[in-house]
Design an enzyme around this catalytic site. Structure first.
Site, mmCIF file in Angstrom:
data_model
loop_
_atom_site.group_PDB
_atom_site.id
_atom_site.type_symbol
_atom_site.label_atom_id
_atom_site.label_comp_id
_atom_site.label_asym_id
_atom_site.label_seq_id
_atom_site.Cartn_x
_atom_site.Cartn_y
_atom_site.Cartn_z
ATOM 1 N N GLU A 175 0.795 -1.235 0.000
ATOM 2 C CA GLU A 175 0.000 0.000 0.000
ATOM 3 C C GLU A 175 0.831 1.291 0.000
ATOM 4 O O GLU A 175 0.789 2.065 0.970
ATOM 5 C CB GLU A 175 -0.956 0.001 1.203
ATOM 6 C CG GLU A 175 -1.952 -1.139 1.191
ATOM 7 C CD GLU A 175 -3.103 -0.945 2.170
ATOM 8 O OE1 GLU A 175 -3.028 -0.060 3.039
ATOM 9 O OE2 GLU A 175 -4.103 -1.691 2.047
ATOM 10 N N GLU A 363 -5.474 -8.593 0.853
ATOM 11 C CA GLU A 363 -6.042 -8.238 2.158
ATOM 12 C C GLU A 363 -7.518 -7.918 1.997
ATOM 13 O O GLU A 363 -7.914 -7.219 1.052
ATOM 14 C CB GLU A 363 -5.401 -6.974 2.762
ATOM 15 C CG GLU A 363 -4.065 -7.168 3.404
ATOM 16 C CD GLU A 363 -3.545 -5.887 4.064
ATOM 17 O OE1 GLU A 363 -4.358 -5.040 4.494
ATOM 18 O OE2 GLU A 363 -2.316 -5.745 4.133
#
Ligand code: NOJ
Length: 452
Positions: A175, A363
């Site tokens: 991320e 995720e």
């Protein structure tokens, strides 16, 4: 079969035989042992020691004590029948000052984890960078210093040389939009820097490093399965008015396209987010080329959707998010809207890029208030969240969009960054006083799904 009615049935085999089922974690959130066996400090060790940065002054010094408890936790992964385990390497554990001197004890530790996974029949999936930059490198400018590309390449090479004989699956970064945005623009994550003067160079150097890292892994381990992971949220305009539509487009460029498109060779999404023109200041000739890399897979991490409205007063982007709590929608403990369709929309969106080879949900999960009662955590909401999200994954697959895996965030309750230990995301409950683990109902449910 997991549900009572056949029509409503969710079954592992529906996702295909090659679908990768897993669970994800990250070093700083679980390991603890922040200063033992030669580990150097990371920006999160330093950030958490500063007053007022993390709720209740909490930190990851002990966390889930995964450093010492990893065998028990990996056994739990095995007990739950989860075939793939994602974890990250702490850069400052293997290279205490970020470069040059290797800490053999750190290497030994990750060798033990990897070997234990393999002995347990679990495939390791390794993230190289999950936000814990060595503090020594931060002192030299961290992600704002272009030299970070070389530092990161050196670190990536060390990891592949040390573990690449047993690790096939790599994720270069986690991320980048979050660690640059929260850490270098808003200052709410480590290292706590703020403003465009930090954010813009951090963006560009993270992009270059992601591509450079991918190249290093592939050069040293041509058989490797190399990916990188992106946060993404389904963005919708608050109204159908032209201003909100345009604001939503800018927000989407920032949240979902900023790091993906340069990696895919499309450059930064400057047309839809003009402020990104300012990145040119940090670009050198040849960078367009250097920014792209043909990853074997792209990991997407989705938790929610965002509703966006035009906002004249929000600098640079002219858009703002309408907080979920103001929208009277179901919320998680993070204040994020529960909106399972978001994951379907994201799979669709990422499928629209022709040069993404494989897409994996690296995720997805949720924090809800969990209560341990009589040795049981009846976390119906989390079970439902995961189940509904999986239904949306299936829906995307049925419509012909490809998606090749799903990893739950996360194995055990852990340190949720600036939020501390309050939001619990785990399939397994942790009593942080005693380090006792209790598999939650959601964990048992995931096990039952995987056992079919
Ligand atoms: C994304 C991050 O990768 C992870 O570290 C974090 O805990 C979860 N989302 C939940 O916020």
């Amino acid at each position: 079969m997991i549900n009572d009615s056949n029509s409503d049935r969710l079954a592992r085999e529906q996702f295909g035989r090659d679908f990768k089922w897993g669970v994800s974690t990250a070093a700083y959130q679980i390991e603890g042992a922040h200063d033992v066996d030669g580990k150097g400090l990371s920006i999160w060790d330093v950030f958490t020691s500063r007053k007022g940065k993390v709720k209740k002054g909490q930190h990851g010094n002990v966390a889930c004590d995964f450093y010492n408890c990893f065998k028990g936790d990996i056994q739990l992964v095995q007990d739950l029948g989860i075939p793939n385990f994602r974890f990250s390497i702490s850069w400052s554990r293997v290279l205490p000052t970020g470069t040059n001197t290797v800490n053999q004890k750190g290497i030994d530790y990750y060798n033990r984890i990897i070997d234990y996974c393999l002995e347990s029949g679990i495939e390791p999936w390794v993230t190289l960078y999950h936000w814990d930059l060595p503090q020594e490198l931060e002192l030299k400018g961290g992600w704002t210093n272009r030299e970070v590309v070389d530092w990161f390449s050196e670190y990536a090479a060390l990891c592949v040389k040390s573990f690449g004989d047993r690790v096939t699956n790599w994720m270069v970064m986690n991320e980048p939009a979050v660690f640059t945005g929260a850490g270098y623009f808003f200052g709410i994550h480590a290292p706590g820097r703020t403003g465009m003067k930090n954010f813009l160079p951090a963006i560009h150097h993270a992009t270059l490093s992601m591509a450079a890292g991918g190249k290093v892994v592939k050069q040293l381990a041509p058989q490797a399965n190399v990916g990188t992971t992106f946060s993404c949220s389904y963005v919708e305009p608050a109204t159908s008015g032209a201003r909100d539509l345009a604001a939503a487009k800018r927000a989407d460029a920032l949240l979902n396209r900023l790091f993906l498109e340069p990696i895919l060779g499309l450059g930064y999404p400057v047309d839809d987010l003009p402020v990104l023109k300012k990145l040119e200041k940090y670009m050198r000739s040849g960078d367009e080329e250097r920014m792209s890399f043909d990853f074997d897979f792209i990991g997407i991490q989705n938790y929610t959707r965002e509703i966006v409205t035009s906002s004249f007063f929000t600098p640079y982007i002219g858009a703002r998010l309408v907080a979920a709590k103001k929208r009277k929608v179901p919320l998680t403990e993070m204040g994020w809207e529960v909106y399972p369709e978001a994951i379907y929309q994201m799979i669709k969106k990422f499928n629209s890029y022709s040069n993404i080879k494989k897409l994996i949900i690296t995720e997805n999960g949720a924090a809800f208030p969990d209560i341990l009662k009589d040795g049981r955590v009846a976390d119906e909401k989390r079970k439902k969240y995961i189940e509904e999200n999986l239904r949306q994954v299936l829906r995307a697959q049925k419509e012909g969009f490809s998606v090749d895996g799903y990893f739950v965030w996360t194995l055990t309750d852990n340190f949720e960054w600036a939020e501390g230990y309050h939001p619990r995301f785990g399939l397994i409950y942790v009593d942080f006083e005693t380090q006792q683990r209790v598999v939650k109902d959601s964990g048992l449910w995931y096990k039952a799904l995987l056992q079919q």
